[in-house]
Design a protein around this motif. Structure first.
Motif, PDB file in Angstrom:
ATOM      1  N   LYS A  91       0.991 108.286  34.323  1.00 24.11           N
ATOM      2  CA  LYS A  91       0.968 107.691  35.675  1.00 24.11           C
ATOM      3  C   LYS A  91       1.523 106.276  35.649  1.00 24.11           C
ATOM      4  O   LYS A  91       2.280 105.880  36.538  1.00 24.11           O
ATOM      5  N   PHE A  92       1.138 105.510  34.649  1.00 20.12           N
ATOM      6  CA  PHE A  92       1.633 104.146  34.514  1.00 20.12           C
ATOM      7  C   PHE A  92       3.153 104.132  34.419  1.00 20.12           C
ATOM      8  O   PHE A  92       3.829 103.352  35.089  1.00 20.12           O
ATOM      9  N   CYS A 150       8.722 103.365  36.556  1.00 16.16           N
ATOM     10  CA  CYS A 150      10.047 103.924  36.869  1.00 16.16           C
ATOM     11  C   CYS A 150      10.381 103.738  38.343  1.00 16.16           C
ATOM     12  O   CYS A 150      11.507 103.370  38.691  1.00 16.16           O
ATOM     13  N   LYS A 151       9.409 103.970  39.215  1.00 15.24           N
ATOM     14  CA  LYS A 151       9.634 103.788  40.653  1.00 15.24           C
ATOM     15  C   LYS A 151       9.937 102.324  40.969  1.00 15.24           C
ATOM     16  O   LYS A 151      10.853 102.029  41.746  1.00 15.24           O
ATOM     17  N   ILE A 152       9.192 101.430  40.353  1.00 17.50           N
ATOM     18  CA  ILE A 152       9.426  99.985  40.589  1.00 17.50           C
ATOM     19  C   ILE A 152      10.812  99.596  40.091  1.00 17.50           C
ATOM     20  O   ILE A 152      11.561  98.877  40.775  1.00 17.50           O
ATOM     21  N   LYS A 202      13.487 100.775  42.487  1.00 15.62           N
ATOM     22  CA  LYS A 202      13.545  99.931  43.692  1.00 15.62           C
ATOM     23  C   LYS A 202      14.243  98.612  43.403  1.00 15.62           C
ATOM     24  O   LYS A 202      15.000  98.103  44.232  1.00 15.62           O
ATOM     25  N   LEU A 203      14.000  98.032  42.248  1.00 18.60           N
ATOM     26  CA  LEU A 203      14.616  96.760  41.880  1.00 18.60           C
ATOM     27  C   LEU A 203      16.128  96.871  41.718  1.00 18.60           C
ATOM     28  O   LEU A 203      16.857  95.918  41.966  1.00 18.60           O
ATOM     29  N   LYS A 204      16.590  98.034  41.275  1.00 11.24           N
ATOM     30  CA  LYS A 204      18.035  98.245  41.080  1.00 11.24           C
ATOM     31  C   LYS A 204      18.774  98.295  42.405  1.00 11.24           C
ATOM     32  O   LYS A 204      19.958  98.003  42.470  1.00 11.24           O
ATOM     33  N   LYS A 205      18.079  98.688  43.459  1.00 11.36           N
ATOM     34  CA  LYS A 205      18.737  98.825  44.780  1.00 11.36           C
ATOM     35  C   LYS A 205      18.891  97.517  45.411  1.00 11.36           C
ATOM     36  O   LYS A 205      19.298  96.638  45.572  1.00 11.36           O
TER      37      LYS A 205
END
Length: 102
Positions: free
Chosen positions: A88-89, A94-96, A99-102
């Protein structure tokens, strides 16, 4: 693929030397002779320009042609993620990162 490349590139040179590739293969081989043979075969496939080093572009191109080549590294990564902080961590990370790459 980048994770695997960076994991193997111990000196952070941006290239995989023969020694770095050999060290990885040695972990998965029964004998040093077997590791040397496998290392040479692998380098013959990956090192397209035959300069003795494997660039990220060569590594990624080989991965696209032979996806199962990196399977041991992905198995290790999955195991490490499960044992260190839990899946889960890492999914949240990975989601964060995405988002940062966008």
């Amino acid at each position: 693929v980048r994770f695997t490349f960076d994991l193997i590139d111990e000196d952070r040179s941006g290239y995989l030397s023969r020694e770095e590739v050999y060290d990885l293969i040695l972990l998965m081989s029964k004998t040093e002779a077997e590791a040397q043979l496998k290392c040479q075969k692998l380098l013959n496939v990956i090192d397209a320009n035959r300069d003795g080093d494997v660039s990220y572009v060569e590594f990624a191109r080989c991965h696209r042609r032979i996806p199962s080549l990196m399977q041991p590294a992905f198995i290790i990564r999955r195991s490490l993620r499960m044992k260190c902080m839990g899946t889960k961590f890492w999914k949240r990370c990975c989601k964060i990162r995405t988002k940062l790459k966008k």
